[in-house]
Design a protein around this motif. Structure first.
Motif, PDB file in Angstrom:
ATOM      1  N   MET A 194      32.063  10.112  -5.362  1.00 48.04           N
ATOM      2  CA  MET A 194      32.854   8.885  -5.196  1.00 48.04           C
ATOM      3  C   MET A 194      32.215   8.018  -4.116  1.00 48.04           C
ATOM      4  SD  MET A 194      36.897   8.491  -4.150  1.00 48.04           S
ATOM      5  CE  MET A 194      37.384   9.718  -5.355  1.00 48.04           C
ATOM      6  N   ASP A 195      31.974   6.740  -4.433  1.00 45.82           N
ATOM      7  CA  ASP A 195      31.396   5.845  -3.439  1.00 45.82           C
ATOM      8  C   ASP A 195      32.131   4.502  -3.449  1.00 45.82           C
ATOM      9  OD1 ASP A 195      30.343   4.271  -5.559  1.00 45.82           O
ATOM     10  OD2 ASP A 195      28.514   5.462  -5.614  1.00 45.82           O
ATOM     11  N   ILE A 196      31.766   3.641  -2.512  1.00 44.29           N
ATOM     12  CA  ILE A 196      32.444   2.356  -2.347  1.00 44.29           C
ATOM     13  C   ILE A 196      32.291   1.486  -3.584  1.00 44.29           C
ATOM     14  CG2 ILE A 196      32.537   0.237  -0.974  1.00 44.29           C
ATOM     15  CD1 ILE A 196      33.613   2.756   0.416  1.00 44.29           C
ATOM     16  N   ARG A 197      31.119   1.525  -4.211  1.00 42.66           N
ATOM     17  CA  ARG A 197      30.899   0.704  -5.408  1.00 42.66           C
ATOM     18  C   ARG A 197      31.846   1.109  -6.526  1.00 42.66           C
ATOM     19  NH1 ARG A 197      28.128   1.515  -9.991  1.00 42.66           N
ATOM     20  NH2 ARG A 197      27.375   3.513  -9.190  1.00 42.66           N
ATOM     21  N   GLN A 198      32.006   2.416  -6.735  1.00 50.18           N
ATOM     22  CA  GLN A 198      32.909   2.888  -7.783  1.00 50.18           C
ATOM     23  C   GLN A 198      34.351   2.483  -7.497  1.00 50.18           C
ATOM     24  OE1 GLN A 198      31.737   7.014  -7.338  1.00 50.18           O
ATOM     25  NE2 GLN A 198      30.776   7.036  -9.385  1.00 50.18           N
ATOM     26  N   LEU A 199      34.762   2.620  -6.256  1.00 54.15           N
ATOM     27  CA  LEU A 199      36.128   2.235  -5.889  1.00 54.15           C
ATOM     28  C   LEU A 199      36.339   0.736  -6.062  1.00 54.15           C
ATOM     29  CD1 LEU A 199      36.787   4.419  -2.714  1.00 54.15           C
ATOM     30  CD2 LEU A 199      37.742   4.724  -4.999  1.00 54.15           C
ATOM     31  N   THR A 200      35.319  -0.058  -5.736  1.00 52.19           N
ATOM     32  CA  THR A 200      35.424  -1.507  -5.897  1.00 52.19           C
ATOM     33  C   THR A 200      35.570  -1.873  -7.369  1.00 52.19           C
ATOM     34  OG1 THR A 200      34.076  -1.863  -3.916  1.00 52.19           O
ATOM     35  CG2 THR A 200      34.281  -3.707  -5.453  1.00 52.19           C
ATOM     36  N   TYR A 201      34.771  -1.254  -8.213  1.00 53.43           N
ATOM     37  CA  TYR A 201      34.882  -1.497  -9.658  1.00 53.43           C
ATOM     38  C   TYR A 201      36.280  -1.118 -10.140  1.00 53.43           C
ATOM     39  CZ  TYR A 201      29.769  -2.028 -10.095  1.00 53.43           C
ATOM     40  OH  TYR A 201      28.470  -2.447 -10.010  1.00 53.43           O
ATOM     41  N   PHE A 202      36.742   0.068  -9.757  1.00 51.48           N
ATOM     42  CA  PHE A 202      38.048   0.565 -10.169  1.00 51.48           C
ATOM     43  C   PHE A 202      39.166  -0.390  -9.735  1.00 51.48           C
ATOM     44  CE2 PHE A 202      41.712   3.071  -8.485  1.00 51.48           C
ATOM     45  CZ  PHE A 202      42.307   3.383  -9.705  1.00 51.48           C
ATOM     46  N   MET A 203      39.149  -0.826  -8.471  1.00 49.99           N
ATOM     47  CA  MET A 203      40.174  -1.720  -7.954  1.00 49.99           C
ATOM     48  C   MET A 203      40.158  -3.064  -8.678  1.00 49.99           C
ATOM     49  SD  MET A 203      42.279  -0.741  -5.515  1.00 49.99           S
ATOM     50  CE  MET A 203      42.680  -2.319  -4.807  1.00 49.99           C
ATOM     51  N   THR A 204      38.989  -3.582  -8.952  1.00 50.32           N
ATOM     52  CA  THR A 204      38.890  -4.890  -9.605  1.00 50.32           C
ATOM     53  C   THR A 204      39.455  -4.848 -11.019  1.00 50.32           C
ATOM     54  OG1 THR A 204      36.890  -5.327  -8.303  1.00 50.32           O
ATOM     55  CG2 THR A 204      37.322  -6.780 -10.175  1.00 50.32           C
ATOM     56  N   ILE A 205      39.162  -3.777 -11.748  1.00 50.28           N
ATOM     57  CA  ILE A 205      39.720  -3.633 -13.096  1.00 50.28           C
ATOM     58  C   ILE A 205      41.242  -3.522 -13.025  1.00 50.28           C
ATOM     59  CG2 ILE A 205      39.828  -2.150 -15.141  1.00 50.28           C
ATOM     60  CD1 ILE A 205      36.910  -1.341 -14.441  1.00 50.28           C
ATOM     61  N   ALA A 206      41.739  -2.719 -12.071  1.00 49.54           N
ATOM     62  CA  ALA A 206      43.182  -2.539 -11.929  1.00 49.54           C
ATOM     63  C   ALA A 206      43.860  -3.868 -11.586  1.00 49.54           C
ATOM     64  CB  ALA A 206      43.466  -1.492 -10.847  1.00 49.54           C
ATOM     65  N   GLU A 207      43.240  -4.672 -10.747  1.00 55.26           N
ATOM     66  CA  GLU A 207      43.834  -5.939 -10.322  1.00 55.26           C
ATOM     67  C   GLU A 207      43.799  -6.990 -11.428  1.00 55.26           C
ATOM     68  OE1 GLU A 207      41.530  -6.824  -6.890  1.00 55.26           O
ATOM     69  OE2 GLU A 207      42.747  -5.592  -5.528  1.00 55.26           O
ATOM     70  N   THR A 208      42.719  -7.022 -12.206  1.00 57.38           N
ATOM     71  CA  THR A 208      42.599  -8.036 -13.255  1.00 57.38           C
ATOM     72  C   THR A 208      43.209  -7.586 -14.580  1.00 57.38           C
ATOM     73  OG1 THR A 208      40.410  -7.210 -13.904  1.00 57.38           O
ATOM     74  CG2 THR A 208      40.482  -8.956 -12.230  1.00 57.38           C
ATOM     75  N   GLY A 209      43.343  -6.247 -14.770  1.00 62.12           N
ATOM     76  CA  GLY A 209      43.876  -5.719 -16.023  1.00 62.12           C
ATOM     77  C   GLY A 209      42.954  -5.911 -17.200  1.00 62.12           C
ATOM     78  N   SER A 210      41.668  -6.106 -16.928  1.00 61.61           N
ATOM     79  CA  SER A 210      40.724  -6.385 -18.016  1.00 61.61           C
ATOM     80  C   SER A 210      39.308  -6.032 -17.563  1.00 61.61           C
ATOM     81  CB  SER A 210      40.789  -7.859 -18.408  1.00 61.61           C
ATOM     82  OG  SER A 210      39.691  -8.222 -19.202  1.00 61.61           O
ATOM     83  N   PHE A 211      38.570  -5.349 -18.440  1.00 62.33           N
ATOM     84  CA  PHE A 211      37.169  -5.075 -18.147  1.00 62.33           C
ATOM     85  C   PHE A 211      36.355  -6.369 -18.149  1.00 62.33           C
ATOM     86  CE2 PHE A 211      38.348  -0.737 -18.825  1.00 62.33           C
ATOM     87  CZ  PHE A 211      37.366   0.038 -18.211  1.00 62.33           C
ATOM     88  N   THR A 212      36.711  -7.273 -19.070  1.00 62.20           N
ATOM     89  CA  THR A 212      35.978  -8.533 -19.177  1.00 62.20           C
ATOM     90  C   THR A 212      36.144  -9.378 -17.920  1.00 62.20           C
ATOM     91  OG1 THR A 212      36.264  -8.539 -21.586  1.00 62.20           O
ATOM     92  CG2 THR A 212      35.687 -10.629 -20.527  1.00 62.20           C
ATOM     93  N   LYS A 213      37.401  -9.563 -17.481  1.00 57.52           N
ATOM     94  CA  LYS A 213      37.660 -10.366 -16.287  1.00 57.52           C
ATOM     95  C   LYS A 213      37.068  -9.713 -15.044  1.00 57.52           C
ATOM     96  CE  LYS A 213      41.924 -12.447 -18.038  1.00 57.52           C
ATOM     97  NZ  LYS A 213      43.402 -12.538 -17.853  1.00 57.52           N
ATOM     98  N   ALA A 214      37.155  -8.369 -14.984  1.00 59.40           N
ATOM     99  CA  ALA A 214      36.596  -7.659 -13.841  1.00 59.40           C
ATOM    100  C   ALA A 214      35.085  -7.834 -13.768  1.00 59.40           C
ATOM    101  CB  ALA A 214      36.964  -6.181 -13.908  1.00 59.40           C
ATOM    102  N   ALA A 215      34.431  -7.754 -14.928  1.00 58.43           N
ATOM    103  CA  ALA A 215      32.976  -7.913 -14.968  1.00 58.43           C
ATOM    104  C   ALA A 215      32.572  -9.312 -14.506  1.00 58.43           C
ATOM    105  CB  ALA A 215      32.466  -7.657 -16.388  1.00 58.43           C
ATOM    106  N   GLU A 216      33.352 -10.315 -14.903  1.00 64.53           N
ATOM    107  CA  GLU A 216      33.072 -11.684 -14.467  1.00 64.53           C
ATOM    108  C   GLU A 216      33.230 -11.817 -12.954  1.00 64.53           C
ATOM    109  OE1 GLU A 216      35.740 -14.075 -16.717  1.00 64.53           O
ATOM    110  OE2 GLU A 216      34.600 -13.915 -18.599  1.00 64.53           O
TER     111      GLU A 216
END
Length: 297
Positions: A1-23
């Motif tokens: 587990m690293d900061i990058r993975q947690l950041t990705y996870f949090m962004t998806i959870a906050e946006t509710g979308s892989f597409t929006k998170a990727a943007e």
């Protein structure tokens, strides 16, 4: 587990979308999906319920997000702290000090601070404590040394030092052979004094009024070297902080029969902003004072 993975996870959870998170993360969606899939495999549990219409956290994801928020907040705090330390590569400390402290108390502190933070600018304003207090209130100074007793509600302060005020005479003066001097004896002499507005002059004026004595001021100047020269040449005497006579030859310090202790503080505006440089200077002074106390023990 690293900061990058947690950041990705949090962004998806906050946006509710892989597409929006990727943007938001400025990465390709397939790369984000692969990264999260590997993260779930690493944890050996799913973090999201996936459907065509929405992404929802699993129970495991709900548990992880509580920890992820705390971890990422601490990372952000650390980044801010580091950025503020970078801020010490530039900045200015505007400090107001009375003449005696500027000459005998602060030089070591200022040189030590400048050695530690060579890129910071130190602006030293020499003035009476009343003027320093006004400049603090007007925002012309960040920090200033004033009498603790003169602290208005609009300023905050921390104690700086307590020093004894003594009569200062030439070694040939009759007072130099005495163990102490009374206020009556002191005020019977011709005096050389700072102008009104300087803490030692204000205090001496107060003593004179309290004891209903009259001053004989022969010289009035804000130039400390001039005051010392006049005393050495026996044209007048004065009252100065004891620290002056520890550093100057050709002078004699005589305590008053009623000891005069002056407490000084370093002050700043209560609702003002102290920069990183200002706070670093305050901490440096505290460390310097602790070091001096340890040496005197």
């Amino acid at each position: 587990m690293d900061i990058r993975q947690l950041t990705y996870f949090m962004t998806i959870a906050e946006t509710g979308s892989f597409t929006k998170a990727a943007e938001k993360l400025h990465i390709a969606q397939p790369a984000l999906s692969i990264a999260i899939k590997k993260f779930e495999q690493q944890l050996e549990m799913p973090l999201f319920h996936r459907s065509d219409r929405q992404i929802v956290l699993t129970h495991e994801g709900e548990v992880l997000i509580q920890h992820a928020r705390l971890i990422l907040q601490q990372v952000d705090d650390a980044k801010i702290a580091m950025a503020e330390l970078k801020g010490l590569q530039k900045g200015e400390v505007r400090l107001g000090v009375p003449s005696m402290l500027g000459s005998y108390f602060f030089p070591d502190i200022l040189m030590g601070f400048k050695s530690r933070y060579p890129n910071l600018k130190l602006t030293l304003v020499e003035a009476g404590t009343q003027s320093i207090r006004l400049m603090l209130l007007n925002g012309e100074l960040d920090l200033g040394v004033i009498r603790s007793a003169d602290l208005p509600d609009s300023l905050e302060a921390e104690p700086l030092l307590t020093s004894e005020m003594v009569a200062v005479v030439s070694p040939n003066h009759e007072f130099a052979r005495q163990s102490s001097v009374s206020f009556e004896q002191f005020f019977s002499q011709e005096l050389v004094m700072f102008k009104q507005g300087y803490f030692h002059r204000d205090y001496i004026d107060h003593v004179c009024q309290t004891h209903q004595l009259k001053q004989h001021i022969a010289f009035e100047t804000n130039l400390l070297p001039m005051i010392l020269s006049i005393i050495r040449q026996e044209f007048a005497i004065s009252a100065l902080l004891e620290m002056v006579t520890r550093h100057e030859s050709g002078l004699a310090a005589v305590p008053f029969e009623q000891p005069v202790q002056l407490s000084l503080a370093i002050a700043w505006r209560k609702n003002g902003y102290l920069s990183i440089a200002d706070r670093a200077f305050m901490e440096f002074i505290k460390d310097h004072q602790r070091h001096r106390r340890c040496q005197s023990v």
